[in-house]
Every structure is written in C-alpha cells, then in structure tokens.
Design a protein around this motif. Structure first.
Motif, PDB file in Angstrom:
ATOM      1  N   UNK A 200     -69.383 -61.854 -34.277  1.00 27.08           N
ATOM      2  CA  UNK A 200     -70.725 -62.981 -34.039  1.00 27.08           C
ATOM      3  C   UNK A 200     -70.435 -64.110 -33.533  1.00 27.08           C
ATOM      4  N   UNK A 201     -68.517 -63.853 -34.015  1.00 23.59           N
ATOM      5  CA  UNK A 201     -67.983 -64.896 -33.172  1.00 23.59           C
ATOM      6  C   UNK A 201     -68.620 -65.721 -31.713  1.00 23.59           C
ATOM      7  N   UNK A 202     -68.340 -67.324 -31.730  1.00 25.82           N
ATOM      8  CA  UNK A 202     -68.739 -68.054 -30.064  1.00 25.82           C
ATOM      9  C   UNK A 202     -66.918 -68.172 -29.127  1.00 25.82           C
TER      10      UNK A 202
ATOM     11  N   UNK B 292     -63.923 -69.659 -30.717  1.00 25.57           N
ATOM     12  CA  UNK B 292     -63.615 -68.421 -31.930  1.00 25.57           C
ATOM     13  C   UNK B 292     -62.293 -67.473 -30.859  1.00 25.57           C
TER      14      UNK B 292
ATOM     15  N   UNK C 162     -63.976 -58.482 -30.253  1.00 28.78           N
ATOM     16  CA  UNK C 162     -64.100 -59.672 -30.992  1.00 28.78           C
ATOM     17  C   UNK C 162     -65.791 -59.900 -30.392  1.00 28.78           C
TER      18      UNK C 162
END
Lengths: 165, 117
Positions: free
Chosen positions: A100-102, A105, A95
């Motif tokens: 581009x999940x923070x 997440x 991931x």
C-alpha cells in the motif's frame, strides 16, 4: 484492444517521449556522473500503470525507450535504458499490486531500480566491477528525482478524471 | 504520504549515504590505471609517469599528469567520459560506454603488472 484504449496508449507514448526530450534540455546537475536524470517519463508510465495496467505500461515504456534511443541517443544506450526500464517497471508493478505504498515511494524505488539496472548492464558490458562505486551517488540522486516524479504522478492521478474503456 | 513511505525513502537514502561513506573511506591513492576495452584488459599505465596515450585505435586519448588520469578526447557524441574529469583514487573509474572502454585506478598491489607493460 478497443480503439479508445489504443489511442490513449499512443497518446501517452507520445507524452513519455516528450518528457524524455524535455529531460535532455535540463542542464545536467553534475557533468562528472553520467546517468543522473530526472526520470520525467516515469510520470506517464506510472499513470498508465495505475489507470490501465502493468502490461500496457510495459509496452509503452519499451516503445518509448526504443523510439527515444533511436531519435536522441544511440543503439548502445538503448540496452542500458531498456535494462533500467524493465527492472524499474517490474518492481513498481509488484509494489503497486502487493503493497500500500503511495506514488512517491513507488516512484523512488522505481528510479533507484532504473539506476541499478543500468549499472548492472554497464558492469556486464565493460566487465569493470568498479562501476558499482557510482551506485551510492546514483541512489541519492535517484531518490531525490523519484520524490519529485512521484509527487507529480500522484497529482496527475488525482486530477485527471477517470476514463472508461 | 504515510509514515511507512517516509521510512522507506529514509532507509534508501540512509543506505546510500552509508555506502558512499564506506567507498570514500576505503579509497587510497592509486598507483596505476588499467584500461579495459570490451571487458578485456589492454594496458596498464603508472600514475607516476606523465604521458599521453592513444587508446582503442584512436577513439579516446588518455592523459596522465601529476598523479591524475583523465580522458582528453573521445569520438563519441556525448563526450561523457571526458566530462567525468580526473581520477586518482583506487576504485575510481572513467567509463566510455559507447566504446565499451573503462579506465580504472588500482593501488600498489597491482605494481607487478606495471613492470611488464
């Protein structure tokens, strides 16, 4: 490996171990379900994943699980924790690299994967498929814990100055 | 936090809630419990008969009382199986991971096993 990096990884292994210990001091949310944990060590593991890399994070995570199982748990609990830790870190690495999940997440997905890994090993060891009925509750608690851990990891990432190795 | 982070977490929690509701809705009153050690079925006890059973050569003690099954004693350090409490619905399971022991509730369709044991 440079000495500074080795020291840094050693330091963070210790931090992750202390967080594991702190976690055992927290009162259990519910005694009826084993496996509900905050996942505090993931703060340290995520920090290494972001700052250094997935290989180093994997090593620190595995060393942490082995040492903590020997110190506070049992050899049997090591198998469950290792399965959870490896699955969780693999998915978090993918991931972090591909999306581009923070932090929040990634931490939530990591926490949930940790639970799934543990359940799968428990299923394999006991050959009792009904163990998966634990999963929905673990997913909810894992998400809640993952949000808090992710927020903490994000803050740490923002505030600790970058170190060059 | 971006929009897609909220969506991702929302989807995970929603999925978990749906699964939880499905599990709760499909659960029925159980008829018997099956004890498995190391993945092998070792005993079946009816939930309608009160009794105390020593399992696995004394590592755990199973008590069946008024349709509920629970473990009253265990030799493991954490006693998580004892803390898991009473079970009576189909699919509910008590797990003792250190002893690789599970107690699972089954419904009426497992009654034939009851008669044999």
């Amino acid at each position: 490996m440079k000495t500074s990096k080795m020291t840094f990884l050693g330091l963070f292994t210790a931090v992750a171990m202390i967080l594991s210990f702190v976690e055992t001091l927290l009162p259990p949310l519910t005694s009826a379900l084993p496996g509900i944990k905050m996942g505090l060590p993931n703060i340290a593991i995520m920090f290494i994943l972001y700052r250094i890399g997935w290989k180093e994070a994997t090593v620190v995570s595995i060393v942490r699980v082995i040492l903590v199982s020997l110190l506070f748990g049992s050899v049997i609990s090591m198998a469950y924790s290792l399965a959870g830790a490896i699955l969780s870190l693999s998915i978090m690495t993918l991931m972090q690299k591909l999306t581009s999940f923070n932090h929040v997440s990634i931490s939530v997905v990591g926490g949930v994967c940790h639970n799934i890994g543990q359940i799968l090993v428990a299923w394999a060891v006991t050959s009792t498929a009904q163990i998966v009925y634990y999963l929905p509750v673990l997913l909810i608690s894992g998400s809640a814990a993952g949000i808090l851990v992710g927020l903490a990891a994000g803050m740490l990432e923002k505030r600790v100055p970058k170190i060059k190795f | 936090m971006k929009k897609k982070d909220f969506i991702l977490i929302g989807v995970i929690v929603a999925l978990a809630l749906v699964l939880l509701i499905c599990v709760k809705l499909t659960q029925k009153e159980g008829a018997c419990v099956v004890v498995k050690i190391d993945g092998i079925e070792v005993a079946t006890y009816s939930l309608n008969v009160n009794g105390t059973y020593t399992l696995n050569g004394g590592t755990n003690v199973l008590i069946i009382k008024d349709g509920f099954a629970y473990l009253s004693e265990a030799n493991c350090p954490d006693h998580l199986c004892v803390k898991q409490g009473k079970i009576s619905k189909t699919g509910q399971v008590i797990t003792c991971l250190p002893n690789k022991l599970t107690v699972t509730v089954y419904g009426a369709e497992k009654n034939d096993v009851d008669l044999i044991s």
